[in-house]
Design a protein around this motif. Structure first.
Motif, mmCIF file in Angstrom:
data_model
loop_
_atom_site.group_PDB
_atom_site.id
_atom_site.type_symbol
_atom_site.label_atom_id
_atom_site.label_comp_id
_atom_site.label_asym_id
_atom_site.label_seq_id
_atom_site.Cartn_x
_atom_site.Cartn_y
_atom_site.Cartn_z
ATOM 1 N N ALA A 202 7.176 11.694 17.957
ATOM 2 C CA ALA A 202 6.420 12.670 17.170
ATOM 3 C C ALA A 202 6.422 12.286 15.697
ATOM 4 O O ALA A 202 5.403 12.365 15.010
ATOM 5 C CB ALA A 202 7.027 14.064 17.363
ATOM 6 N N LYS A 203 7.581 11.813 15.207
ATOM 7 C CA LYS A 203 7.676 11.419 13.800
ATOM 8 C C LYS A 203 6.760 10.245 13.514
ATOM 9 O O LYS A 203 6.036 10.215 12.515
ATOM 10 C CB LYS A 203 9.112 10.991 13.470
ATOM 11 N N ILE A 204 6.799 9.233 14.405
ATOM 12 C CA ILE A 204 5.984 8.032 14.183
ATOM 13 C C ILE A 204 4.504 8.407 14.197
ATOM 14 O O ILE A 204 3.708 7.944 13.377
ATOM 15 C CB ILE A 204 6.285 6.964 15.252
ATOM 16 N N LYS A 205 4.158 9.262 15.139
ATOM 17 C CA LYS A 205 2.749 9.666 15.254
ATOM 18 C C LYS A 205 2.310 10.419 14.006
ATOM 19 O O LYS A 205 1.227 10.175 13.477
ATOM 20 C CB LYS A 205 2.612 10.562 16.492
ATOM 21 N N ALA A 206 3.174 11.344 13.530
ATOM 22 C CA ALA A 206 2.825 12.117 12.339
ATOM 23 C C ALA A 206 2.638 11.207 11.146
ATOM 24 O O ALA A 206 1.715 11.374 10.343
ATOM 25 C CB ALA A 206 3.914 13.149 12.066
ATOM 26 N N GLU A 207 3.509 10.200 11.027
ATOM 27 C CA GLU A 207 3.399 9.273 9.906
ATOM 28 C C GLU A 207 2.108 8.473 9.984
ATOM 29 O O GLU A 207 1.397 8.314 8.990
ATOM 30 C CB GLU A 207 4.589 8.312 9.908
ATOM 31 N N THR B 262 -3.469 7.481 8.078
ATOM 32 C CA THR B 262 -4.906 7.367 8.336
ATOM 33 C C THR B 262 -5.683 8.302 7.428
ATOM 34 O O THR B 262 -6.708 7.933 6.869
ATOM 35 C CB THR B 262 -5.212 7.723 9.810
ATOM 36 N N ILE B 263 -5.166 9.521 7.250
ATOM 37 C CA ILE B 263 -5.852 10.489 6.383
ATOM 38 C C ILE B 263 -5.890 9.959 4.961
ATOM 39 O O ILE B 263 -6.910 10.038 4.269
ATOM 40 C CB ILE B 263 -5.143 11.862 6.439
ATOM 41 N N LYS B 264 -4.769 9.375 4.520
ATOM 42 C CA LYS B 264 -4.722 8.844 3.153
ATOM 43 C C LYS B 264 -5.755 7.745 2.974
ATOM 44 O O LYS B 264 -6.448 7.682 1.963
ATOM 45 C CB LYS B 264 -3.325 8.268 2.868
ATOM 46 N N ARG B 265 -5.822 6.880 3.995
ATOM 47 C CA ARG B 265 -6.770 5.759 3.882
ATOM 48 C C ARG B 265 -8.198 6.266 3.857
ATOM 49 O O ARG B 265 -9.048 5.738 3.150
ATOM 50 C CB ARG B 265 -6.582 4.794 5.060
ATOM 51 N N GLN B 266 -8.457 7.299 4.660
ATOM 52 C CA GLN B 266 -9.823 7.832 4.682
ATOM 53 C C GLN B 266 -10.202 8.449 3.360
ATOM 54 O O GLN B 266 -11.355 8.414 2.941
ATOM 55 C CB GLN B 266 -9.950 8.883 5.793
ATOM 56 N N ASN B 267 -9.206 9.046 2.691
ATOM 57 C CA ASN B 267 -9.480 9.651 1.388
ATOM 58 C C ASN B 267 -9.439 8.639 0.264
ATOM 59 O O ASN B 267 -9.604 9.012 -0.893
ATOM 60 C CB ASN B 267 -8.435 10.743 1.104
ATOM 61 N N GLY B 268 -9.191 7.393 0.606
ATOM 62 C CA GLY B 268 -9.178 6.364 -0.430
ATOM 63 C C GLY B 268 -7.891 6.338 -1.222
ATOM 64 O O GLY B 268 -7.789 5.638 -2.227
ATOM 65 N N GLN B 269 -6.892 7.081 -0.786
ATOM 66 C CA GLN B 269 -5.623 7.056 -1.524
ATOM 67 C C GLN B 269 -4.794 5.878 -1.047
ATOM 68 O O GLN B 269 -4.820 5.529 0.117
ATOM 69 C CB GLN B 269 -4.837 8.339 -1.260
ATOM 70 N N PRO B 270 -4.035 5.275 -1.952
ATOM 71 C CA PRO B 270 -3.198 4.152 -1.518
ATOM 72 C C PRO B 270 -2.026 4.656 -0.682
ATOM 73 O O PRO B 270 -1.464 5.707 -0.960
ATOM 74 C CB PRO B 270 -2.695 3.555 -2.838
ATOM 75 N N VAL B 271 -1.713 3.883 0.352
ATOM 76 C CA VAL B 271 -0.576 4.259 1.195
ATOM 77 C C VAL B 271 0.662 3.578 0.627
ATOM 78 O O VAL B 271 0.803 2.374 0.706
ATOM 79 C CB VAL B 271 -0.812 3.814 2.651
ATOM 80 N N VAL B 272 1.536 4.358 0.052
ATOM 81 C CA VAL B 272 2.727 3.777 -0.576
ATOM 82 C C VAL B 272 3.948 4.121 0.259
ATOM 83 O O VAL B 272 4.207 5.287 0.535
ATOM 84 C CB VAL B 272 2.903 4.335 -2.013
ATOM 85 N N LYS B 273 4.672 3.108 0.654
ATOM 86 C CA LYS B 273 5.871 3.361 1.427
ATOM 87 C C LYS B 273 7.025 3.597 0.460
ATOM 88 O O LYS B 273 7.208 2.856 -0.478
ATOM 89 C CB LYS B 273 6.182 2.154 2.324
#
Lengths: 328, 240
Positions: free
Chosen positions: A301-306, A311-322
């Protein structure tokens, strides 16, 4: 500090566990909070970082390389399978005992355990509900680790994908085995292998090309069936899970139970020099199995939520920062 | 390797510009002091244990602490997976450089007959490993509360495409150019480590060294800010 424990401290922990109260307020079957992050290392096919609240910090990376197949000289098996090569290393930064050659024994033990539970091939007689039965009725091609090794083969008898799984223990807060396996499961989940195109040159010769498309990659087949480990520590007449360093010092006997999401037992190992009565052993295995299945559900569940959040961040054009080490 | 007409390097930086540096301290639970530092894509973790009782009785000094440095590189740190043994000569050499850099700076006479252990773990490697290790060690030593006379700030510099540049990344390092690593004490501008790879014309030496010195001063600003932020954070938590 963790290599010594006073008799009073030992007594305190022992008596506490009898009353179902552990030093940090947990009960016997309680796990510490798990913080999981995937995709933390660039230049790898997959990676994950697992942190147990209390200190244990493990970084796992999976690199997919192409190499020759490994054929077992005795059985002739392996010509049509890929390989998984595991390696566990405890950094000296994790604990005082790990400096110089101090961690060698632990490294070897963890590496062998991982190799045994993940890549050891078996021909299973049961019909696992999670895998599709092969059409020809041939023996199950999955290793005990659930990963479909024949899918990793590119040209039978010649080239295959080799998954190098490297685990690095950065900080020691007890319960290394569980953290390493959780991290490995998450890293394999995160792994993406490039697609290959095999061309038949005729005369039994084959050539292949690796498609360099970052978007078009494959996941590791059978990754849902990867087992995780639950370490049960016998202290006094009771057993606990997820031991802290001090509790580990009080442990008489340790049992590592590897279980997959279907509840199948994928591996078992008993450690330390105490004995376990057979009835208690069965009880511990059952307990570990149930807890393992619950934990797998939570991890997935955690992996899926992450992944969804990314994906949502990428769709909004936001950078995915770990966050990595910057996560508090 | 292309070089833009407007004087930008391969990753879009100016010659005297450092990569993005992020750092944080107190990241490990067991170590007395720890720090994590990123120079762009080069990521290093430093852990300090000490001062504690010396492991090897034979090496104990009666009037000061001994420094022990161990450097480990993760197999997944570079593009190609490679497992390095603990006795890899290059790693041992780098560890001894770090030791040599900090021996004059740590006030070891305050901790006689004891040992200070510095463990470095390179998690990702994209050029400038030695400088990242030294900078991370400084932060970790401060986090451990070990007395030092000054910060130690390190910076690499080299001659890239007709001009001097600092903080070389992996591609710039592997090209046919020399690389100089300087470790400096910012308050006194004294140099505790100067190491050079490959060849460099003596006329260009001064320019490269000067630029590296400026790079070190920039590093000092960044590192000092991290430490001060952390100290303020701790002070705030203690007063609540």
């Amino acid at each position: 500090m963790p290599s010594l424990i006073s008799p009073s401290e030992r007594d305190y922990i022992l008596k506490g566990i009898e009353c179902n109260i552990r030093a940090d307020g947990r009960q016997r079957p309680d796990y510490r909070e798990v913080i999981l992050e995937t995709g933390v290392i660039s230049q790898t096919s997959g990676s994950a970082r697992v942190r147990l609240a209390g200190g244990t910090d493990v970084l796992v990376s999976v690199k997919a390389d192409i190499g020759p197949v490994l054929v077992d000289p005795e059985t002739g098996e392996g010509a049509d399978k890929g390989q998984i090569i595991c390696n566990v290393e405890c950094a000296p930064s994790a604990s005082q005992q790990f400096e110089g050659r101090g961690a060698d024994e632990l490294n070897n033990e963890l590496t062998q355990m991982m190799t045994r539970f993940l890549s050891h091939n078996t021909t299973t007689l049961s019909t696992p509900s999670s895998t599709t039965p092969s059409s020809t009725g041939a023996p199950n091609n999955n290793g005990a680790g659930g990963i479909n090794l024949s899918k990793l083969c590119i040209i039978p008898g010649e080239q295959c994908w080799i998954l190098y799984v490297d685990a690095l223990v950065l900080d020691y807060g007890g319960n290394l085995v569980d953290a390493v396996f959780m991290g490995t499961r998450a890293a394999i989940f995160d792994t993406r292998i490039p697609k290959t195109e095999v061309q038949d040159l005729g005369d039994g010769n084959f050539d292949f090309e690796v498609l360099d498309d970052a978007e078009d990659t494959e996941v590791v087949e059978g990754r849902e069936d990867m087992p995780i480990c639950i370490t049960l520590n016998k202290i006094g007449a009771r057993h606990i899970v997820d031991a802290s360093p001090l509790e580990e010092l009080c442990t008489e006997a340790k049992l590592v139970v590897a279980v997959n999401r279907s509840g199948e037992l994928c591996g078992l190992q008993k450690g330390q020099d105490g004995g376990i009565e057979p009835s208690l052993l069965l009880e511990m295995i059952q307990f570990g199995k149930t807890l393992g299945q619950t934990l797998i559900k939570q991890l997935d569940a955690k992996i899926k939520a992450e992944a969804e959040a990314d994906t949502i961040k990428r769709q909004n054009g936001q950078p995915v920062v770990k966050l990595g080490f910057f996560a508090q | 390797m292309s070089h833009n007409q407007i004087g930008l390097r391969i990753d879009g930086r100016r010659p005297a510009e450092l990569r993005k540096i992020t750092s944080t301290t107190c990241v490990l639970s067991q170590a007395d002091g720890s720090a994590y530092l990123e120079h762009g894509n080069t990521k290093v973790l430093a852990a300090v244990y000490g001062p504690r009782e010396a492991r090897h009785r034979a090496l104990v000094l009666h009037d000061r602490a001994i420094l022990n440095v161990e450097l480990n590189v993760a197999p997944f740190s570079s593009g190609e997976r490679r497992r390095r043994s603990k006795n890899d000569k290059r790693l041992l050499e780098m560890a001894s450089f770090v030791k040599q850099t900090f021996e004059p700076v740590v006030i070891a006479t305050l901790y006689p007959r004891s040992q200070i252990d510095i463990y470095l773990q390179v998690i990702q490697h994209d050029g400038g490993t030695l400088q990242a290790c030294i900078n991370a060690t400084t932060l970790a030593l401060i986090d451990a509360g070990i007395a030092m006379t000054d910060y130690v700030c390190a910076c690499t510099a080299g001659w890239v495409e007709r001009e001097a540049a600092i903080d070389l990344n992996y591609i710039e390092e592997s090209s046919d150019t020399s690389e100089v690593t300087i470790a400096m004490l910012p308050k006194s501008s004294k140099i505790t480590l100067a190491q050079m790879e490959s060849r460099l014309h003596v006329d260009k030496l001064e320019e490269v060294f000067r630029l590296a010195g400026e790079g070190c001063k920039q590093m000092y600003e960044v590192m000092d800010k991290t430490i001060r932020d952390r100290a303020e954070d701790l002070a705030r938590k203690m007063t609540v």
